[in-house]
Design an enzyme around this catalytic site. Sequence first.
Site, mmCIF file in Angstrom:
data_model
loop_
_atom_site.group_PDB
_atom_site.id
_atom_site.type_symbol
_atom_site.label_atom_id
_atom_site.label_comp_id
_atom_site.label_asym_id
_atom_site.label_seq_id
_atom_site.Cartn_x
_atom_site.Cartn_y
_atom_site.Cartn_z
ATOM 1 N N ASP A 13 9.054 -1.520 0.913
ATOM 2 C CA ASP A 13 9.177 -2.762 0.144
ATOM 3 C C ASP A 13 10.600 -3.276 0.259
ATOM 4 O O ASP A 13 11.524 -2.526 0.582
ATOM 5 C CB ASP A 13 8.806 -2.532 -1.333
ATOM 6 N N GLU B 164 3.425 11.150 0.965
ATOM 7 C CA GLU B 164 4.243 11.358 2.155
ATOM 8 C C GLU B 164 3.875 12.672 2.850
ATOM 9 O O GLU B 164 3.833 12.749 4.083
ATOM 10 C CB GLU B 164 5.722 11.347 1.764
#
Length: 214
Positions: free
Chosen positions: A180, A12
Amino acid sequence: MKIGIIVAMDKELQQLQHLFSDGNVIVQKCGIGKVNAALGAAEMIAQYKPDVIISSGCAGGNGDDVNIQDVVVSSELVYHDVYCGSAIGESVYGQVQGLPERFKADPMLLEKALNLHPLDISIHPGLIATGDWFVDSKDKMREIIGHFPEAKAIDMESAAIAQSCYLRHVPFISFRVISDMPLRDTDASQYHDFWSTIAEHSFQVTKNFVEQLL
């Protein structure tokens, strides 16, 4: 305005660091989980004294209207793995006794977030539920949404950063890219596909938001 952005993982950090060259935007990695997140937020507040803190990163999604690569913006945040019970005072599931039942995003920041209109990315305001559990099974996701059926995203840091900001009176909001959908997935295959194929540009919404603040 000085803006602090906190992420949990190197992946990230790499997505966000190259997006910001302004010295008033500090991007730091805290590490995974609630304790790391709280420490990271406390250290950022003490060292840089930001006017705003943003939690950015990925999360598991929930809801028929939510899809991979959508962005969930926190209107509220809660812990999905905290329960203080009733033996020493009244509290609800997800609440640390003595603190709010849910942490609210700063209203001004939330309004600005909802006025963003990025191309090809859907933004959903909603509840983010945080806990020390990477949700890689349908059973665990069902357990969490059994307590919080309205949750749009499940992560491991945002509520802990929100708590630190609440205690230090720093405006806070979380942007979580959906990597997800645990109820539509098996063995976190969608999560791995996200990082290998479509993570690039997924954090552009955070950049667009920061540009609205500066």
